[in-house]
Design a protein around this motif. Structure first.
Motif, PDB file in Angstrom:
ATOM      1  N   LYS A   3       0.831  -1.198   0.000  1.00  0.00           N
ATOM      2  CA  LYS A   3       0.000   0.000   0.000  1.00  0.00           C
ATOM      3  C   LYS A   3       0.873   1.259   0.000  1.00  0.00           C
ATOM      4  N   GLU A   4       1.976   1.201   0.746  1.00  0.00           N
ATOM      5  CA  GLU A   4       2.856   2.361   0.791  1.00  0.00           C
ATOM      6  C   GLU A   4       3.505   2.601  -0.572  1.00  0.00           C
ATOM      7  N   LYS A   5       3.903   1.536  -1.244  1.00  0.00           N
ATOM      8  CA  LYS A   5       4.483   1.691  -2.589  1.00  0.00           C
ATOM      9  C   LYS A   5       3.438   2.268  -3.536  1.00  0.00           C
ATOM     10  N   ALA A   6       2.213   1.804  -3.436  1.00  0.00           N
ATOM     11  CA  ALA A   6       1.140   2.329  -4.290  1.00  0.00           C
ATOM     12  C   ALA A   6       0.942   3.823  -4.021  1.00  0.00           C
ATOM     13  N   LEU A   7       0.965   4.213  -2.748  1.00  0.00           N
ATOM     14  CA  LEU A   7       0.818   5.625  -2.398  1.00  0.00           C
ATOM     15  C   LEU A   7       1.956   6.436  -3.002  1.00  0.00           C
ATOM     16  N   ARG A   8       3.171   5.945  -2.868  1.00  0.00           N
ATOM     17  CA  ARG A   8       4.325   6.658  -3.429  1.00  0.00           C
ATOM     18  C   ARG A   8       4.202   6.789  -4.947  1.00  0.00           C
ATOM     19  N   VAL A  12       3.917  10.304  -7.147  1.00  0.00           N
ATOM     20  CA  VAL A  12       4.798  10.637  -8.265  1.00  0.00           C
ATOM     21  C   VAL A  12       3.966  11.033  -9.480  1.00  0.00           C
ATOM     22  N   LYS A  13       2.914  10.266  -9.771  1.00  0.00           N
ATOM     23  CA  LYS A  13       2.042  10.610 -10.902  1.00  0.00           C
ATOM     24  C   LYS A  13       1.400  11.978 -10.683  1.00  0.00           C
ATOM     25  N   GLU A 105      13.830  16.314  -7.645  1.00  0.00           N
ATOM     26  CA  GLU A 105      14.321  16.163  -6.268  1.00  0.00           C
ATOM     27  C   GLU A 105      13.177  15.740  -5.350  1.00  0.00           C
ATOM     28  N   MET A 106      12.012  16.372  -5.493  1.00  0.00           N
ATOM     29  CA  MET A 106      10.865  16.017  -4.666  1.00  0.00           C
ATOM     30  C   MET A 106      10.401  14.598  -4.965  1.00  0.00           C
ATOM     31  N   ILE A 107      10.400  14.237  -6.231  1.00  0.00           N
ATOM     32  CA  ILE A 107       9.992  12.881  -6.616  1.00  0.00           C
ATOM     33  C   ILE A 107      10.940  11.850  -6.014  1.00  0.00           C
ATOM     34  N   GLN A 108      12.233  12.134  -6.025  1.00  0.00           N
ATOM     35  CA  GLN A 108      13.200  11.217  -5.411  1.00  0.00           C
ATOM     36  C   GLN A 108      12.946  11.077  -3.911  1.00  0.00           C
ATOM     37  N   LEU A 109      12.636  12.177  -3.251  1.00  0.00           N
ATOM     38  CA  LEU A 109      12.329  12.109  -1.819  1.00  0.00           C
ATOM     39  C   LEU A 109      11.110  11.231  -1.566  1.00  0.00           C
ATOM     40  N   VAL A 110      10.087  11.383  -2.383  1.00  0.00           N
ATOM     41  CA  VAL A 110       8.856  10.611  -2.233  1.00  0.00           C
ATOM     42  C   VAL A 110       9.095   9.138  -2.550  1.00  0.00           C
ATOM     43  N   GLN A 111       9.897   8.853  -3.559  1.00  0.00           N
ATOM     44  CA  GLN A 111      10.144   7.472  -3.968  1.00  0.00           C
ATOM     45  C   GLN A 111      11.039   6.702  -3.002  1.00  0.00           C
TER      46      GLN A 111
END
Length: 159
Positions: A3-8, A12-13, A105-111
């Motif tokens: 679920k956490e991966k799905a949220l991440r 990103v999308k 940079e933000m996407i990397q932080l989220v991923q």
């Protein structure tokens, strides 16, 4: 964990755009300084001011996330450029590249699964990485709409 991966992935999308609104990268590609600095009657800002505002705000949020000694800039002076037009095409291109780099940079932080999406920042008052990612996405979506309207009114957008 699934679920956490799905949220991440959804975050990103959302940050990249393109699901419900034009992706920022598409909107800003091929933007010319002459167009970015033009005014439209009855509107208090130009495309340049919106682009710079998005850049300044994004950089501020990233600074907040990563710097425990963060000092909040003054609103609205430090978040909006005073100039209506970029100095030249290079200034506009630099701002657009900085937005792109900041978004990545933000996407990397989220991923990064080592970054807890739900843990409040110790130097904040309840803000989390999830909240800041949503804030960036919401902020950009709002201003993407404004840039599209301006580009259309200036005859510089047909999509």
């Amino acid at each position: 964990m699934e679920k956490e991966k799905a949220l991440r992935d959804h975050l990103v999308k959302l940050l990249r755009g393109g699901q419900a609104y034009q992706p920022l990268a598409t909107l800003l590609q091929d933007l010319k300084a002459e167009i970015a600095g033009k005014t439209v009657q009855e509107l208090p800002y130009t495309i340049w001011q919106l682009v710079e505002h998005m850049r300044l705000t994004l950089e501020d949020i990233l600074e907040f996330i990563q710097n425990p000694n963060y000092k909040e800039p003054t609103w609205p002076d430090d978040y909006w450029p005073k100039e209506k037009a970029p100095a030249d095409q290079a200034a506009l291109d630099t701002s657009i590249k900085a937005i792109s780099a900041g978004m990545e940079e933000m996407i990397q932080l989220v991923q990064d699964p080592s970054n807890d999406l739900f843990k409040p920042f110790p130097h904040g008052d309840g803000q989390t990485l999830l909240r800041e990612a949503l804030l960036i996405a919401e902020h950009n979506a709002y201003h993407v709409g404004e840039v599209i309207v301006l580009r259309r009114l200036l005859g510089d957008w047909e999509s």
